[in-house]
Structure formats: structure tokens, C-alpha cells
Motif scaffolding. Sequence first.
Motif, mmCIF file in Angstrom:
data_model
loop_
_atom_site.group_PDB
_atom_site.id
_atom_site.type_symbol
_atom_site.label_atom_id
_atom_site.label_comp_id
_atom_site.label_asym_id
_atom_site.label_seq_id
_atom_site.Cartn_x
_atom_site.Cartn_y
_atom_site.Cartn_z
ATOM 1 N N UNK B 91 0.871 -1.168 0.000
ATOM 2 C CA UNK B 91 0.000 0.000 0.000
ATOM 3 C C UNK B 91 0.912 1.223 0.000
ATOM 4 N N UNK B 92 1.301 1.669 -1.183
ATOM 5 C CA UNK B 92 2.347 2.688 -1.260
ATOM 6 C C UNK B 92 1.989 3.929 -0.457
ATOM 7 N N UNK B 93 2.926 4.351 0.325
ATOM 8 C CA UNK B 93 2.741 5.627 0.999
ATOM 9 C C UNK B 93 2.148 5.592 2.373
ATOM 10 N N UNK B 94 1.205 4.709 2.652
ATOM 11 C CA UNK B 94 0.442 4.877 3.879
ATOM 12 C C UNK B 94 1.298 4.783 5.153
ATOM 13 N N UNK B 95 2.035 3.689 5.336
ATOM 14 C CA UNK B 95 2.871 3.595 6.544
ATOM 15 C C UNK B 95 4.031 4.584 6.469
ATOM 16 N N UNK B 96 4.582 4.720 5.286
ATOM 17 C CA UNK B 96 5.724 5.628 5.174
ATOM 18 C C UNK B 96 5.314 7.066 5.445
ATOM 19 N N UNK B 97 4.168 7.460 4.931
ATOM 20 C CA UNK B 97 3.694 8.830 5.178
ATOM 21 C C UNK B 97 3.424 9.032 6.664
ATOM 22 N N UNK B 98 2.837 8.016 7.301
ATOM 23 C CA UNK B 98 2.570 8.118 8.735
ATOM 24 C C UNK B 98 3.886 8.276 9.492
ATOM 25 N N UNK B 99 4.902 7.534 9.060
ATOM 26 C CA UNK B 99 6.226 7.618 9.692
ATOM 27 C C UNK B 99 6.849 8.995 9.493
ATOM 28 N N UNK B 100 6.731 9.522 8.285
ATOM 29 C CA UNK B 100 7.297 10.851 7.986
ATOM 30 C C UNK B 100 6.609 11.904 8.853
ATOM 31 N N UNK B 101 5.286 11.787 8.948
ATOM 32 C CA UNK B 101 4.517 12.758 9.722
ATOM 33 C C UNK B 101 4.948 12.756 11.189
ATOM 34 N N UNK B 131 0.275 18.493 7.589
ATOM 35 C CA UNK B 131 -0.191 18.306 6.193
ATOM 36 C C UNK B 131 -0.030 16.847 5.768
ATOM 37 N N UNK B 132 1.095 16.230 6.131
ATOM 38 C CA UNK B 132 1.330 14.828 5.738
ATOM 39 C C UNK B 132 0.299 13.919 6.416
ATOM 40 N N UNK B 133 -0.038 14.211 7.674
ATOM 41 C CA UNK B 133 -1.060 13.407 8.379
ATOM 42 C C UNK B 133 -2.402 13.501 7.668
ATOM 43 N N UNK B 134 -2.764 14.723 7.283
ATOM 44 C CA UNK B 134 -4.060 14.904 6.593
ATOM 45 C C UNK B 134 -4.055 14.175 5.248
ATOM 46 N N UNK B 135 -2.930 14.230 4.537
ATOM 47 C CA UNK B 135 -2.834 13.534 3.247
ATOM 48 C C UNK B 135 -2.964 12.020 3.464
ATOM 49 N N UNK B 136 -2.304 11.523 4.518
ATOM 50 C CA UNK B 136 -2.351 10.082 4.800
ATOM 51 C C UNK B 136 -3.780 9.635 5.066
ATOM 52 N N UNK B 137 -4.503 10.419 5.861
ATOM 53 C CA UNK B 137 -5.893 10.069 6.176
ATOM 54 C C UNK B 137 -6.736 10.070 4.898
ATOM 55 N N UNK B 138 -6.501 11.064 4.047
ATOM 56 C CA UNK B 138 -7.266 11.141 2.791
ATOM 57 C C UNK B 138 -6.964 9.938 1.901
ATOM 58 N N UNK B 139 -5.681 9.538 1.833
ATOM 59 C CA UNK B 139 -5.302 8.395 1.000
ATOM 60 C C UNK B 139 -5.914 7.098 1.528
ATOM 61 N N UNK B 145 -9.442 1.986 3.464
ATOM 62 C CA UNK B 145 -8.798 1.339 4.611
ATOM 63 C C UNK B 145 -9.042 2.149 5.872
ATOM 64 N N UNK B 146 -9.043 1.454 7.018
ATOM 65 C CA UNK B 146 -9.154 2.186 8.277
ATOM 66 C C UNK B 146 -7.754 2.620 8.718
ATOM 67 N N UNK B 147 -7.711 3.637 9.577
ATOM 68 C CA UNK B 147 -6.412 4.152 10.045
ATOM 69 C C UNK B 147 -5.725 3.091 10.906
ATOM 70 N N UNK B 148 -6.496 2.418 11.755
ATOM 71 C CA UNK B 148 -5.961 1.329 12.588
ATOM 72 C C UNK B 148 -4.823 1.793 13.490
ATOM 73 N N UNK B 151 -2.851 5.168 13.589
ATOM 74 C CA UNK B 151 -3.334 6.343 14.313
ATOM 75 C C UNK B 151 -2.321 6.855 15.327
ATOM 76 N N UNK B 152 -1.524 5.937 15.902
ATOM 77 C CA UNK B 152 -0.504 6.352 16.881
ATOM 78 C C UNK B 152 0.529 7.273 16.240
ATOM 79 N N UNK B 153 0.711 7.160 14.942
ATOM 80 C CA UNK B 153 1.676 8.026 14.248
ATOM 81 C C UNK B 153 0.986 9.231 13.611
ATOM 82 N N UNK B 154 -0.241 9.034 13.172
ATOM 83 C CA UNK B 154 -0.921 10.091 12.402
ATOM 84 C C UNK B 154 -1.598 11.131 13.301
#
Lengths: 102, 292
Positions: B91-101, B131-139, B145-148, B151-154
Motif C-alpha cells: 500500500x504505497x505511501x500509507x505507513x511511510x507517510x505516517x512515519x514521515x509525519x 499536512x502529511x497526516x491529513x494527506x495520509x488520512x485522505x489516501x 482502509x481504516x487508520x488502525x 493512528x498512533x503516528x498520524x
Amino acid sequence: MRKGLLELCILTIVGRRRMYGYDIVRLLRDVDALVVSEGTIYPILSRLKRDGLVRTTLEESPEGPARKYYDLTRRGDQLLASMTAYWDTLAREIADLRKEAK
Amino acid sequence: MMTVTLSPDAQGHLDRYLKQIQAALAGQSSVDAGEVERDVLGHIDAELVGEPEPVSAHRLLSVLDRLGEPREWVAQEQPSWQRPFSALQARPGDWRLAGISFGALVLTFLLFMGPIMLWPLPPLLVVVSFVVSRITIALLAEHGESVGTRGWLIYPPLIVVYGPMLIVLIAGPAFPIINLLSEEPSQTWLSSTVGLNKWIALPSAVILVVGCWWVLLGIVAAQATGMIRSLFRPFATWFERRHAMRLALTGMILAVIAIAALTIPRVVATTVSAQALLPARAVDPAGVCRCR
């Protein structure tokens, strides 16, 4: 332990006769010991097809949209034979071990 | 293609499920994601043929439940050592974006606490993490998918921004008013204007202003519930018009209490002094009572 068992079951079912994907799932649904969600079968079928072990043919169905039927390729047939032989050997030797343990 | 007709609710569930399949199988070179999606649709169709139409969401969900989570199909396909990596790649981006955020937020705190702040980097990092958190939630929403546990990162970067925003929004003009009334001349002016002790006049004035602000805020929020939900996404999904109206009502009650606190003592004092003066006026200088 279940790793590989699903592939063996699918190849066994398809090896008997050409089969509609949904019917494969219905047959496997009745094998309680496998404990798999039904959707798991479709990616495996896709992978088996990509690996050249099964092939598909589309056929019109009077009940709805065209159905995709799976049957074994020559490679699939060979793999099924070797997997079945391995399974038989394994099952026999484990049965022997259990007998000795009693 | 489906031959059965689904209810709008069921169609929504199906669309989300198909997105989950696409997300789970993205990047899986061993399977044809499109083919799996078509097979699953055919399966669902075969299961629902003969059901009363439009097929209800309840009936569809029972089929989806037996099909299972698409994420798990892939996990069962791979050796265990590959699963953590595929979770990142499938799932490109989702965990990585959460990590970056989350990483950007942690870096902000480290810069604040460290010897070199590198101004204006900390506030910029807060903005980036938000901004990265909001993008991750939108993606994630787009993939169905649920945030699951992500959420601890986002959520922390969102809370860091939403918290102050909410305080400013709720307090409104209270802080400037308190600041203004903290000076002696303003306090004296207010006390003399309303004719009350400053310990009653000051809090009442602040409560009056906050109450009026809440009435205004409630009325505006009631007209723009979608904007509020979007502004505080994903924490305000429950927000509805009735919540805004409750805020306005609370504000109105506060304002009425404050107005009462500011006016009643003065009215009471005026009445009492008027009554105290009444007998004096009733007796004439000659000492003859003309009350009756």
C-alpha cells in the motif's frame, strides 16, 4: 503447516475436472481443517495461472455473466503428481511414527 | 460485472471492499489484481443470485465477511519474513507517510529542547507533519482502509494543531478581553459604568462576551457543519447541527446569567435605596405624618 496445502487442494480439485472458480471455493469451504477465508483462493488461482500451472477459459453461462473455468496445464499436472507423491509419503511416514509412539 | 442490483448502502460497502482489494494487491507482481477483483465480483454475484433485490447491505456484508480481509489474502500468500516489508510496499505511501509525519513532529520537539533551534524550522516541521497526516488520512479513506494502529503516528501531529485551534475557537474574544481588563484604568471604568464591585463586574463582563461569542459561533457552525467536520477531520465526524445549536444555547444561557449578574444588583440597590427614602419623604417638617 497450512502453507502449500491450499495449492495442493486447488490443484487436486482442478486436476479432477475443469472447474468454475466459485465452485472451487465452495468445495474448499467444506474443508474445515484448512480454516481459510474464501477470498484467499482467488489470489492463489491468479498466481497459479501466472506460474503456468493452470489455464482459464471463459464460457457463457445461462445464469449470468460469462464464467471462467480453470484446468491444469501440463506443468500443473506434473507439479500435482510430485506434490501428491510427497504428501502420500509424508502422511504414511507420520502415521508410522504415531504407530510406533503408541 | 454484477447481475444483481444492490441497495445504495450495499453498493457503498462493495465499492469500499473493492478499493481494499486494489490496495492490498497493489505492487504484488505474482498476482493479477484486476483478475482477482473480477473473480471476487463474480463470486459475490454468484452468492447473491436469487436474493430479493435490491440486495441489502446486511446480506452483502455476510458474503464479504466470508471472503475475509483482502490484506490477509496477500499475507497468507507470502513467507512470514516478507510480510512486514510487503505491508509497507503493498500500500504505497500509507505507513511511510505516517512515519514521515510522526518523525517531523518528533524532530520539532527535539529542536525545541536541544541547544540549537534552527529557527524557523520547528514551526515549518509542525506544518509539514500536519499536512502529511491529513494527506495520509485522505489516501487511506480513498483506498477504503481504516487508520488502525497507524493512528498512533498520524494523530499526534493533528492534535498538536487542532488543540490550539480549538482553544482559540472556543475562547474567542475572551483572551483579549481578559488582557484589556487586567489593567487598573479599564477595571475602574467598567466598575463605575455598571456601578458594581470589580470582582462581580469583571467576570460577568467576560462571561457575557464569551456567551455572545458562543451564540455567534453556534449559529455559524450550524450553517457549516460540513466545514467543521472537514476542518477537524477525522475527529469531528460526529459533529452535527444539533451540537452547534447546543453550543449556541449554552452561550445564550451564559449571556443571560452575565446580564443578570451585571444588572440585578444595581436594580436591587436602587429599589432598596428608594424604599429607604420613602418614609423620610412621607413625614413633613412639622412632624405631622401624612402617610394615611
